[in-house]
Write a protein that holds these residues in place. Structure first.
Motif, PDB file in Angstrom:
ATOM      1  N   PRO A   2     -21.583  16.640 -15.252  1.00 45.46           N
ATOM      2  CA  PRO A   2     -20.001  17.385 -15.976  1.00 45.46           C
ATOM      3  C   PRO A   2     -19.670  18.349 -15.487  1.00 45.46           C
ATOM      4  O   PRO A   2     -20.265  18.936 -15.010  1.00 45.46           O
ATOM      5  CB  PRO A   2     -21.028  17.545 -17.049  1.00 45.46           C
ATOM      6  CG  PRO A   2     -22.648  17.271 -16.853  1.00 45.46           C
ATOM      7  CD  PRO A   2     -23.253  17.129 -15.649  1.00 45.46           C
ATOM      8  N   GLY A   3     -18.635  17.810 -15.334  1.00 43.74           N
ATOM      9  CA  GLY A   3     -17.324  19.183 -15.160  1.00 43.74           C
ATOM     10  C   GLY A   3     -16.298  18.784 -13.595  1.00 43.74           C
ATOM     11  O   GLY A   3     -15.713  19.380 -13.966  1.00 43.74           O
ATOM     12  N   GLY A   4     -17.176  17.985 -13.055  1.00 43.71           N
ATOM     13  CA  GLY A   4     -16.668  17.950 -11.661  1.00 43.71           C
ATOM     14  C   GLY A   4     -15.117  16.985 -11.848  1.00 43.71           C
ATOM     15  O   GLY A   4     -14.818  16.394 -12.671  1.00 43.71           O
ATOM     16  N   ILE A   5     -15.076  16.970 -10.368  1.00 41.92           N
ATOM     17  CA  ILE A   5     -13.714  16.101 -10.276  1.00 41.92           C
ATOM     18  C   ILE A   5     -13.848  15.148  -9.200  1.00 41.92           C
ATOM     19  O   ILE A   5     -14.532  15.459  -8.502  1.00 41.92           O
ATOM     20  CB  ILE A   5     -12.176  17.302  -9.957  1.00 41.92           C
ATOM     21  CG1 ILE A   5     -12.443  18.358  -8.994  1.00 41.92           C
ATOM     22  CG2 ILE A   5     -12.216  18.151 -11.405  1.00 41.92           C
ATOM     23  CD1 ILE A   5     -11.630  18.708  -8.956  1.00 41.92           C
ATOM     24  N   LEU A   6     -12.526  14.476  -9.216  1.00 42.65           N
ATOM     25  CA  LEU A   6     -12.904  13.062  -8.384  1.00 42.65           C
ATOM     26  C   LEU A   6     -10.480  13.424  -7.718  1.00 42.65           C
ATOM     27  O   LEU A   6     -10.056  13.296  -8.952  1.00 42.65           O
ATOM     28  CB  LEU A   6     -12.777  12.031  -8.822  1.00 42.65           C
ATOM     29  CG  LEU A   6     -12.553  10.970  -8.154  1.00 42.65           C
ATOM     30  CD1 LEU A   6     -12.995  10.167  -8.032  1.00 42.65           C
ATOM     31  CD2 LEU A   6     -11.108   9.965  -8.651  1.00 42.65           C
ATOM     32  N   VAL A   7     -10.310  13.436  -6.952  1.00 43.18           N
ATOM     33  CA  VAL A   7      -9.118  13.694  -6.382  1.00 43.18           C
ATOM     34  C   VAL A   7      -8.562  12.810  -5.139  1.00 43.18           C
ATOM     35  O   VAL A   7      -9.560  12.552  -4.525  1.00 43.18           O
ATOM     36  CB  VAL A   7      -8.637  15.124  -6.114  1.00 43.18           C
ATOM     37  CG1 VAL A   7      -7.889  15.996  -6.636  1.00 43.18           C
ATOM     38  CG2 VAL A   7      -9.054  15.251  -4.374  1.00 43.18           C
ATOM     39  N   THR A   8      -7.091  12.024  -5.703  1.00 45.49           N
ATOM     40  CA  THR A   8      -7.115  11.055  -4.602  1.00 45.49           C
ATOM     41  C   THR A   8      -5.741  11.316  -4.649  1.00 45.49           C
ATOM     42  O   THR A   8      -5.243  11.475  -4.951  1.00 45.49           O
ATOM     43  CB  THR A   8      -7.335   9.603  -5.228  1.00 45.49           C
ATOM     44  OG1 THR A   8      -6.852   8.233  -4.405  1.00 45.49           O
ATOM     45  CG2 THR A   8      -6.834   9.370  -6.834  1.00 45.49           C
ATOM     46  N   TYR A   9      -5.169  10.730  -3.441  1.00 45.74           N
ATOM     47  CA  TYR A   9      -3.310  10.577  -3.421  1.00 45.74           C
ATOM     48  C   TYR A   9      -2.830   9.825  -3.931  1.00 45.74           C
ATOM     49  O   TYR A   9      -1.787   9.716  -4.015  1.00 45.74           O
ATOM     50  CB  TYR A   9      -3.417   9.691  -1.242  1.00 45.74           C
ATOM     51  CG  TYR A   9      -3.509   8.892  -0.756  1.00 45.74           C
ATOM     52  CD1 TYR A   9      -2.794   7.910  -1.034  1.00 45.74           C
ATOM     53  CD2 TYR A   9      -5.362   8.519  -1.289  1.00 45.74           C
ATOM     54  CE1 TYR A   9      -3.236   6.621  -1.181  1.00 45.74           C
ATOM     55  CE2 TYR A   9      -5.444   7.545  -0.699  1.00 45.74           C
ATOM     56  CZ  TYR A   9      -4.641   6.025  -0.472  1.00 45.74           C
ATOM     57  OH  TYR A   9      -5.440   5.220  -0.920  1.00 45.74           O
ATOM     58  N   CYS A  10      -3.810   8.576  -4.788  1.00 46.18           N
ATOM     59  CA  CYS A  10      -3.318   7.335  -5.198  1.00 46.18           C
ATOM     60  C   CYS A  10      -2.614   8.053  -6.676  1.00 46.18           C
ATOM     61  O   CYS A  10      -3.267   9.033  -7.393  1.00 46.18           O
ATOM     62  CB  CYS A  10      -3.895   6.685  -5.103  1.00 46.18           C
ATOM     63  SG  CYS A  10      -3.788   4.939  -6.308  1.00 46.18           S
ATOM     64  N   ALA A  11      -1.466   7.764  -7.209  1.00 42.41           N
ATOM     65  CA  ALA A  11      -0.670   7.825  -8.808  1.00 42.41           C
ATOM     66  C   ALA A  11      -0.613   6.306  -8.895  1.00 42.41           C
ATOM     67  O   ALA A  11       0.243   7.047 -10.185  1.00 42.41           O
ATOM     68  CB  ALA A  11       0.390   8.846  -7.973  1.00 42.41           C
ATOM     69  N   LYS A  12      -1.202   5.791  -9.017  1.00 41.86           N
ATOM     70  CA  LYS A  12      -0.653   4.055  -9.564  1.00 41.86           C
ATOM     71  C   LYS A  12      -1.266   4.728 -10.860  1.00 41.86           C
ATOM     72  O   LYS A  12      -2.455   5.116 -11.792  1.00 41.86           O
ATOM     73  CB  LYS A  12      -0.610   2.860  -8.691  1.00 41.86           C
ATOM     74  CG  LYS A  12      -0.609   2.942  -7.286  1.00 41.86           C
ATOM     75  CD  LYS A  12      -0.970   1.008  -7.137  1.00 41.86           C
ATOM     76  CE  LYS A  12      -0.104   0.444  -5.913  1.00 41.86           C
ATOM     77  NZ  LYS A  12       1.288   0.937  -5.921  1.00 41.86           N
ATOM     78  N   GLY A  13      -0.082   3.536 -12.227  1.00 39.54           N
ATOM     79  CA  GLY A  13      -1.009   3.706 -13.616  1.00 39.54           C
ATOM     80  C   GLY A  13      -1.866   2.938 -13.683  1.00 39.54           C
ATOM     81  O   GLY A  13      -2.804   3.424 -14.542  1.00 39.54           O
ATOM     82  N   ALA A  14      -1.836   1.525 -13.177  1.00 39.64           N
ATOM     83  CA  ALA A  14      -3.670   1.226 -13.122  1.00 39.64           C
ATOM     84  C   ALA A  14      -4.326   1.298 -12.446  1.00 39.64           C
ATOM     85  O   ALA A  14      -5.646   1.099 -13.261  1.00 39.64           O
ATOM     86  CB  ALA A  14      -2.876  -0.228 -12.162  1.00 39.64           C
ATOM     87  N   VAL A  15      -4.086   2.426 -11.955  1.00 40.62           N
ATOM     88  CA  VAL A  15      -5.810   3.860 -11.507  1.00 40.62           C
ATOM     89  C   VAL A  15      -6.277   4.295 -12.063  1.00 40.62           C
ATOM     90  O   VAL A  15      -7.404   5.059 -12.577  1.00 40.62           O
ATOM     91  CB  VAL A  15      -5.749   3.626  -9.805  1.00 40.62           C
ATOM     92  CG1 VAL A  15      -6.342   4.412  -9.317  1.00 40.62           C
ATOM     93  CG2 VAL A  15      -4.555   2.639  -8.627  1.00 40.62           C
TER      94      VAL A  15
ATOM     95  N   SER B 210       0.732  -1.557   0.326  1.00 38.11           N
ATOM     96  CA  SER B 210       0.340   0.080  -0.144  1.00 38.11           C
ATOM     97  C   SER B 210       0.819   1.724   0.119  1.00 38.11           C
ATOM     98  O   SER B 210       1.786   1.858   0.671  1.00 38.11           O
ATOM     99  CB  SER B 210      -0.811  -0.071   1.393  1.00 38.11           C
ATOM    100  OG  SER B 210      -1.197   1.167   1.838  1.00 38.11           O
ATOM    101  N   GLU B 211       0.472   2.609  -0.705  1.00 38.83           N
ATOM    102  CA  GLU B 211       1.047   3.199  -0.927  1.00 38.83           C
ATOM    103  C   GLU B 211       0.575   3.955   0.809  1.00 38.83           C
ATOM    104  O   GLU B 211       1.723   4.746   0.847  1.00 38.83           O
ATOM    105  CB  GLU B 211       0.499   4.160  -1.909  1.00 38.83           C
ATOM    106  CG  GLU B 211       1.257   4.141  -2.920  1.00 38.83           C
ATOM    107  CD  GLU B 211      -0.321   4.779  -3.946  1.00 38.83           C
ATOM    108  OE1 GLU B 211       0.321   6.005  -3.889  1.00 38.83           O
ATOM    109  OE2 GLU B 211      -0.834   4.568  -4.499  1.00 38.83           O
TER     110      GLU B 211
END
Ligand SMILES: C[S@@+](CC[C@H](N)C(=O)[O-])C[C@H]1O[C@@H](n2cnc3c(N)ncnc32)[C@H](O)[C@@H]1O
Length: 236
Positions: A193-206, A2-3
């Protein structure tokens, strides 16, 4: 791996497999012994939450009122920071958090996020929000209302109801069922529409799973201790 892991020392007063840990910026988080996972970065719970969710999320959206969905209320730190931000800026925020496994009041009191933020006057009101009846809506201040739902994200089904998602699940290695195409399709559907999602994760698969769900993704600078994190946008 886990990150968010890096062998944190567990405090001796473990209750129900959870203990409170102090992070490097002085604020506290929770360590889950069974999952071997922390709720925040060891580099600082407040610095991580503020960077990932407030700076890269809330400050990157223009919607007023702002409808926020949080996946994983946990210790309530993201909610508290958002509430403070709403009061400081006067921006109206309606905040809905998902949490099927709420933390105990004793643990929340021990962690005392309001002390770390030097906002002791919010201690009582914050704990009231954190123990609010599931599904009830509380008007915490003129600019901020809050609701917590016990619905697991895998069953969450709302359409165009939010402008911003704080995706704060345990890491993909610990809880892969939170990072599936089905979940990101639900998140895509939940955003306007135009909404955003943020996460601490940076994995390419995600990132690729988000793209498969329809999101336009970008890597943006991460909080202290992490080079990058992900921000995903639903096209207009
Ligand atoms: C990394 S912690 C969240 C930290 C939190 N945002 C904070 O500020 O303290 C992940 C959270 O996801 C919650 N969770 C676990 N399974 C879930 C599910 N199926 N749906 C939604 N949340 C879930 C956990 O109980 C935990 O509180």
């Amino acid at each position: 791996m886990s990150e968010r892991r890096s062998a944190p020392p567990a405090s001796p007063e473990t209750t129900l497999g959870l203990s409170v840990l102090r992070t490097r910026d002085g604020s506290c988080t929770v360590y889950d012994h069974k999952l071997d996972e922390r709720y925040h970065s060891v580099h600082g719970a407040v610095q991580e939450s503020f960077h990932v969710f407030i700076r890269m999320g809330l400050e990157a959206t223009a919607a007023i009122p702002l409808r926020v969905l949080e996946v994983g209320l946990g210790t309530g730190l993201n909610m508290l920071l958002t509430w403070v931000e709403a009061d400081l800026t006067g921006r109206n925020v309606a905040y809905t958090a998902l949490e099927p496994f709420p933390l105990s009041l004793a643990l929340l009191v021990e962690m005392d996020h309001t002390a770390a933020l030097e906002l002791p006057e919010r201690s009582g009101p914050f704990l009231e929000l954190m123990t609010l009846k599931e599904g009830a809506i509380a008007q915490a201040s003129a600019t901020f209302n809050f609701q917590v739902l016990a619905t697991p994200v895998q069953e969450f089904d709302r359409s165009a109801a939010y402008d911003l998602i704080y995706f704060d699940a345990f890491g993909p290695a610990t809880q892969p069922g939170m990072w599936t195409l089905d979940v990101f399709q639900r998140m895509f559907n939940a955003l306007a529409p135009g909404g955003i999602l943020v996460t601490y994760c940076a994995k390419g698969a995600v990132r690729r799973t988000m793209q498969a769900a329809g999101f336009i993704t970008e890597r943006v600078p991460g909080p202290v201790g992490k080079k990058e994190m992900l921000r995903a946008r639903k096209p207009d």
